[in-house]
Each structure stands twice: as structure tokens, then as C-alpha cells.
Design a protein around this motif. Structure first.
Motif, PDB file in Angstrom:
ATOM      1  N   VAL A  98       0.842  -1.301  -0.030  1.00 42.52           N
ATOM      2  CA  VAL A  98      -0.199   0.007  -0.052  1.00 42.52           C
ATOM      3  C   VAL A  98       0.875   1.362  -0.008  1.00 42.52           C
ATOM      4  O   VAL A  98       0.341   2.328  -0.581  1.00 42.52           O
ATOM      5  CB  VAL A  98      -1.055  -0.194   1.358  1.00 42.52           C
ATOM      6  CG1 VAL A  98      -0.289   0.207   2.488  1.00 42.52           C
ATOM      7  CG2 VAL A  98      -1.850   0.994   1.066  1.00 42.52           C
ATOM      8  N   VAL A  99       2.150   1.035   0.362  1.00 40.63           N
ATOM      9  CA  VAL A  99       2.927   2.371   0.741  1.00 40.63           C
ATOM     10  C   VAL A  99       3.491   2.734  -0.735  1.00 40.63           C
ATOM     11  O   VAL A  99       4.024   4.081  -0.965  1.00 40.63           O
ATOM     12  CB  VAL A  99       4.129   2.150   1.694  1.00 40.63           C
ATOM     13  CG1 VAL A  99       3.580   2.177   2.952  1.00 40.63           C
ATOM     14  CG2 VAL A  99       5.013   0.950   1.180  1.00 40.63           C
ATOM     15  N   LEU A 100       3.308   1.668  -1.623  1.00 41.51           N
ATOM     16  CA  LEU A 100       3.630   2.188  -3.054  1.00 41.51           C
ATOM     17  C   LEU A 100       2.733   3.076  -3.800  1.00 41.51           C
ATOM     18  O   LEU A 100       3.237   3.525  -4.646  1.00 41.51           O
ATOM     19  CB  LEU A 100       4.077   0.902  -3.746  1.00 41.51           C
ATOM     20  CG  LEU A 100       4.902  -0.171  -3.199  1.00 41.51           C
ATOM     21  CD1 LEU A 100       5.222  -1.633  -4.033  1.00 41.51           C
ATOM     22  CD2 LEU A 100       6.418   0.388  -2.709  1.00 41.51           C
ATOM     23  N   LEU A 101       1.461   2.817  -3.478  1.00 39.54           N
ATOM     24  CA  LEU A 101       0.346   3.584  -4.149  1.00 39.54           C
ATOM     25  C   LEU A 101       0.081   4.867  -3.046  1.00 39.54           C
ATOM     26  O   LEU A 101      -0.630   5.674  -3.723  1.00 39.54           O
ATOM     27  CB  LEU A 101      -0.792   2.640  -4.137  1.00 39.54           C
ATOM     28  CG  LEU A 101      -0.694   1.204  -4.865  1.00 39.54           C
ATOM     29  CD1 LEU A 101      -1.825   0.402  -4.616  1.00 39.54           C
ATOM     30  CD2 LEU A 101      -0.309   1.607  -6.297  1.00 39.54           C
ATOM     31  N   LEU A 102       0.323   4.769  -1.998  1.00 38.86           N
ATOM     32  CA  LEU A 102      -0.214   6.267  -1.237  1.00 38.86           C
ATOM     33  C   LEU A 102       1.019   6.803  -0.448  1.00 38.86           C
ATOM     34  O   LEU A 102       1.879   5.921  -0.004  1.00 38.86           O
ATOM     35  CB  LEU A 102      -1.490   5.670  -0.121  1.00 38.86           C
ATOM     36  CG  LEU A 102      -2.700   5.148  -0.762  1.00 38.86           C
ATOM     37  CD1 LEU A 102      -3.605   4.586   0.300  1.00 38.86           C
ATOM     38  CD2 LEU A 102      -3.335   6.137  -1.623  1.00 38.86           C
TER      39      LEU A 102
END
Length: 326
Positions: free
Chosen positions: A103-107
């Protein structure tokens, strides 16, 4: 064979009531995991293929824990009468890592972290669906409050507010991650009755390594050229693996010394750390919608934790009365 887990359960029960120690363990776990998320974002920004990073993230704890136990002559601590339960936890946990770390790659870090706080909301839903529990007005209200916080963070009216909205894919990945965390929490609660934290963490890592290894031959060539596995890259990989291992051990150990409903509130400190790392490293500060939505989500989780504490206290009191009457 059944006597050993039973005796281990009673030995563990005797050391559970250390609430302040449990809170400290959970707080440190939240700090370490926020650094793990930061390193994941940095190392993928440098061009490392995400599944390969997950592979190394699981290999390092497996090797470190195995060497440590062998060196201390304590390999017997890995004996278990529940290999299938460990395998199920590893399967769901491996699948979950693609979401909880991806998720940290997207947000941005702060927003990705806050979405993880919706896990207690899904825990309530799962308790109704899987455990057939009766949910009262407090927990229903908390779920609605938390979902409202997610909607505020998503900012569907961005065209009118002037603030950017969060990508739909990022929101979806973050919500799925929280759901899987809630599902894993139920498994960990069950495993914790008979297994040590080091046993749970070891089998999760060791059983996921062969699965992740199957993906390695399919690393795109572009990733190999972009990321040369230099000294900085290997240090980041080591940090992700080791800090992730200690974070898991601390999180699992906190459940040994304190109630879930009490220690889970310490997880919310991770939002502060993630916001700090996002500001220092990526020059990103959350927009107003996040500062409004995040407290709503955190308040919802806190209400659920408080209700769990009230319910468990009432249950303990009822058991005490029943025992005295009996």
C-alpha cells in the motif's frame, strides 16, 4: 502430546498481566514497523522488484531466528503440535504482505498507515460473520464512524475542496490490507494459546520463503538493471528483514502480557511516526481531509478497544462469581 500445549498455556497465562510492559512493547513495535514501511517505499523507489523484497524480508528472520536458537541449544522451542494452523497463518500472512506493505507504493506513508487502522472495524464485522457475536450500538456506531473517516480521507468531493483525492486503487489495497490484518489477528489470538511468539514468527517466515522463491525467476529485466544490489540496497533489505522481525516479535509478545483491547491503542502512534517520515524524507504533509478523517478512524478503533475491554472485564467478573457460587 496434548499435555505439553496445555501446560505451556497455563505457564503463559501466569505472565500475561503486565499491562505497562505490554504497552511499551506495542509502542516500540509500532515505531519499528513505521521504519519498515519507510524502507519499503525507499527501496522500491530505487527500483527493486517488490516480490523480491518480500522474499528477502522473510529469509532474514528465518535464518536469524534459526541460528539464534541453534546457538542457544533451544531448537526444541520450535516443536509444535499445530503445523497445519501455522501453515494456514503463513498462507494468509504471505498474501497479506502484498497489501500491507504494497500500500505504501500507492499512497503516502501517513495515509497508508491510517487505512491500516480500520482493521478493528473489520474485526467487529468478522466477529459477527465468523463467531456469530452480538454487536451492540457502541460497536456499530464505531464501525460507521470509522467508515465515515475513510470516506473523508478519500475526498470524493475533491473537485469542490481543491484537495487531491486518494487513488481508488490505493484505497482498495489499504482496505484489503486492514481486512487481512483483522483476519490474521484472530489466528494469532488462537495460536498464542499454545505457541511462543518466536515459534509463531519463525514458522510464518520459514513457510512463506518457498512460496515467494517461486516468483524470483520472473523478475523483470528492467528491475535488475535499475537496482544493482549495492551496499545501500543490501542495508535497506537487512533493515526491512530485521526490523520487521523485531516488530513482529514485539507485537506478538505484547499480546502475551496484555489484553488486545488495551495494547492495540498503541498502534495509533504509528500515524505520528509515518507523518514525520513522510515530511522529513518525502516533503509530504497530509491534506486537511486526512487530518479530519484520521481522528475519526482512530476514535472508532479506540471505542472498539474500549468496548472489548468492558466486555472482557464483565466476562471475567461473571466467571469469578460463577466459580465462587460453584
Amino acid at each position: 502430546m496434548s499435555a505439553a500445549p496445555h501446560s505451556r498455556f497455563h505457564a503463559r497465562s501466569a505472565v500475561q498481566q503486565r499491562p505497562l510492559f505490554a504497552l511499551g512493547l506495542r509502542l516500540l513495535s509500532a515505531l519499528l514497523f513505521s521504519v519498515v514501511l519507510l524502507l519499503v517505499k525507499l527501496i522500491t523507489d530505487r527500483g527493486m522488484w517488490f516480490p523480491e523484497m518480500l522474499f528477502w524480508r522473510q529469509v532474514l528472520p528465518t535464518v536469524v531466528l534459526l541460528v539464534w536458537l541453534v546457538a542457544r541449544g533451544q531448537l526444541h522451542r520450535l516443536r509444535t503440535a499445530r503445523p497445519l494452523v501455522h501453515a494456514r497463518r503463513a498462507a494468509i500472512g504471505t498474501f497479506s504482505m502484498f497489501f500491507t506493505l504494497g500500500v505504501v507504493l500507492l499512497l503516502p506513508l501517513a495515509e497508508a498507515t491510517v487505512l491500516g487502522f480500520t482493521a478493528p472495524l473489520f474485526a467487529v464485522i468478522l466477529s459477527v460473520v465468523l463467531l456469530r457475536e452480538t454487536v451492540g450500538v457502541w460497536r456499530i456506531g464505531a464501525v460507521l464512524l470509522g467508515l465515515g473517516g475513510v470516506v473523508i480521507m478519500a475526498n470524493p468531493w475533491h473537485a469542490y475542496t481543491g484537495h487531491h483525492h486518494l487513488p481508488v486503487l490505493g484505497l482498495l489495497v489499504g482496505i484489503i490490507a486492514a481486512f487481512l490484518v483483522a483476519l490474521i489477528s484472530i489466528q494469532l489470538r488462537d495460536l498464542g494459546r499454545t505457541e511462543e511468539p518466536i515459534t509463531i514468527v519463525f514458522y510464518f517466515c520459514a513457510m512463506s520463503v518457498p512460496v515467494l522463491a517461486l516468483l524470483l525467476p520472473f523478475v523483470p529485466a528492467g528491475y535488475d538493471r535499475a537496482f544493482h544490489h549495492d551496499a545501500i540496497g543490501w542495508l535497506m533489505i537487512g533493515g526491512i528483514g530485521l526490523l520487521g522481525m523485531f516488530s513482529q516479535l514485539l507485537m506478538t509478545s505484547s499480546l502475551r502480557y496484555g489484553r488486545v483491547s488495551s495494547v492495540i491503542v498503541m498502534d495509533y502512534a504509528q500515524f505520528g511516526w509515518s507523518t514525520l517520515w513522510g515530511w522529513l524524507v518525502f516533503a509530504h504533509l497530509p491534506p486537511a481531509t486526512t487530518w479530519i478523517g484520521a481522528p475519526a478512524i482512530i476514535a472508532a478503533g479506540s471505542i472498539i478497544a474500549w468496548r472489548e475491554h468492558v466486555r472482557s472485564t464483565r466476562g471475567l467478573a461473571a466467571d469469578t462469581v460463577a466459580a465462587s457460587v460453584g
